[in-house]
Design an enzyme around this catalytic site. Structure first.
Site, mmCIF file in Angstrom:
data_model
loop_
_atom_site.group_PDB
_atom_site.id
_atom_site.type_symbol
_atom_site.label_atom_id
_atom_site.label_comp_id
_atom_site.label_asym_id
_atom_site.label_seq_id
_atom_site.Cartn_x
_atom_site.Cartn_y
_atom_site.Cartn_z
ATOM 1 N N ARG A 129 -48.325 -24.494 -21.196
ATOM 2 C CA ARG A 129 -48.282 -25.816 -22.149
ATOM 3 C C ARG A 129 -49.476 -26.045 -22.837
ATOM 4 O O ARG A 129 -50.626 -26.131 -22.364
ATOM 5 C CB ARG A 129 -47.828 -27.107 -21.299
ATOM 6 C CG ARG A 129 -47.775 -28.376 -22.239
ATOM 7 C CD ARG A 129 -47.388 -29.491 -21.146
ATOM 8 N NE ARG A 129 -48.265 -29.987 -20.373
ATOM 9 C CZ ARG A 129 -48.091 -31.269 -19.851
ATOM 10 N NH1 ARG A 129 -47.129 -32.073 -20.193
ATOM 11 N NH2 ARG A 129 -49.147 -31.861 -19.230
ATOM 12 N N HIS A 153 -38.294 -36.100 -23.094
ATOM 13 C CA HIS A 153 -37.638 -35.005 -22.671
ATOM 14 C C HIS A 153 -37.302 -34.935 -21.085
ATOM 15 O O HIS A 153 -38.078 -35.934 -20.450
ATOM 16 C CB HIS A 153 -38.246 -33.598 -22.898
ATOM 17 C CG HIS A 153 -39.609 -33.636 -22.452
ATOM 18 N ND1 HIS A 153 -40.815 -34.536 -23.094
ATOM 19 C CD2 HIS A 153 -40.581 -33.217 -21.497
ATOM 20 C CE1 HIS A 153 -41.894 -34.224 -22.793
ATOM 21 N NE2 HIS A 153 -41.653 -33.380 -21.486
HETATM 22 FE FE LIG Z 1 -43.108 -33.234 -20.055
#
Ligand SMILES: [Fe+2]
Length: 324
Positions: A297, A280
């Site tokens: 996250r 990503h």
């Molecule tokens: Fe990342």
């Protein structure tokens, strides 16, 4: 693996979810599910199947808090607990790492965030990465939740490395199948003249591994073109010049627009990606904008990658399986 027609754009009656692909090779939005509600096994199975097929799945308008985020992650694996996290991370939830761009990164290594980014950007495709890819056992998946997002800018883009591999010509696939490459934290960083706190930081915690250039996905069996612009240092057994030219070509292949999907975040959005089959691109278009962007996250622990020849990755320095 289910066929595309079985998973694409159809509701799953048992789970009540609907999977709507959003690009030709990667990315699907899943609707009809409240992630904060205890999920039953059919919903978990539907999400897992969509994740394996589409590599990144998106949920919108969710109301996950920290405990809900961790509980959701636990349905799919073992959350990673990092020994060190950024200062914006919630102290009571060791599984959660919070990034709050403007709060945290400015001045961290005695330089402005922009300068730090500039010194790290040694190739034009530098921002493409998988999470913790220099480890010998990179996370299997990442679940990223948006709390505060800018009104524009800050999108994330993913690329499907199984599709990128399949898109290579047969002779080239055969060539890369047998190769391995060193992945290292801090590759290509251009130090500041004199004392550089980031160089000291890198020397303090070096992490490097030898990974297969093509890994076999442990769940789908697909071959994955395991490259990125962030960690890959050198293809083993090739000269510096050969390695550089081949890596540039492979990275261009891995990030071809047709293999990618781009996601516009809203507060309450959740993206869940297979970190074994994708890379990503961290957003590069919001550093100059004066808007907060707060993301949480949780990563799931992953296996040591295995090559086409059955050989696992090997640690080079600063990494061992299961030790974070
Ligand atoms: Fe990342």
């Amino acid at each position: 693996m289910t066929t595309d027609r079985a998973t694409a754009g159809r509701s799953d009656e048992a789970s009540g979810t609907e999977v709507k692909p959003v690009a030709g090779h990667i990315g699907a939005e899943i609707t009809g599910v409240d992630l904060a509600d205890g999920l039953d096994d059919t919903v978990v199975a539907a999400i897992r199947a969509a994740l394996l097929r589409w590599k990144v799945v998106f949920f919108r308008g969710q109301r996950l808090d920290h405990p809900g985020h961790v509980a959701f992650a636990r349905r799919f694996g073992e959350p990673v607990v990092l020994r060190k996290r950024g200062s914006a991370s919630p102290p009571d939830f060791p599984e959660i790492e919070t990034t709050a761009d403007r709060l945290e990164l400015g001045g961290r290594f005695g330089m402005e965030h922009d300068e730090w980014l500039r010194r790290r950007r040694h190739t034009l495709l530098r921002g493409w990465h998988c999470d913790h890819g220099a480890r010998v056992d990179p996370p299997a998946a990442t679940i990223l939740r948006a709390e505060t997002v800018p009104p524009y800018g800050g999108d994330t883009t993913w690329s499907n490395l199984a599709a990128a591999y399949a898109g290579l010509s047969a002779p080239l696939r055969e060539f890369v199948d047998g190769l391995r490459a060193e992945h290292r934290l801090g590759v290509g960083y251009q130090p500041r003249p004199g004392d550089d706190a980031y160089v000291r930081h890198l020397l303090d915690r070096q992490v490097a591994s030898l990974h297969p250039l093509v890994r076999v996905h442990p769940e789908t069996g697909e071959r994955i073109l395991y490259v990125n612009g962030y960690y890959v240092e050198q293809i083993a057994d090739l000269s510096r010049a050969e390695s550089g030219a081949i890596l540039e070509m492979l990275l261009e292949q891995a990030t071809r627009p047709e293999y990618t999907v781009r996601f516009r975040w809203e507060p309450g959005s959740v993206a869940f990606w297979d970190n074994r089959a994708t890379i990503h691109l961290a957003p590069g278009d919001n550093a100059h904008l004066d808007f907060p962007r707060t993301m949480h996250r949780v990563m799931l622990t992953g296996d040591v990658p295995v090559g086409v020849d059955g050989k696992p990755s090997e640690p080079v320095t600063g990494t061992e399986p299961g030790r974070w």
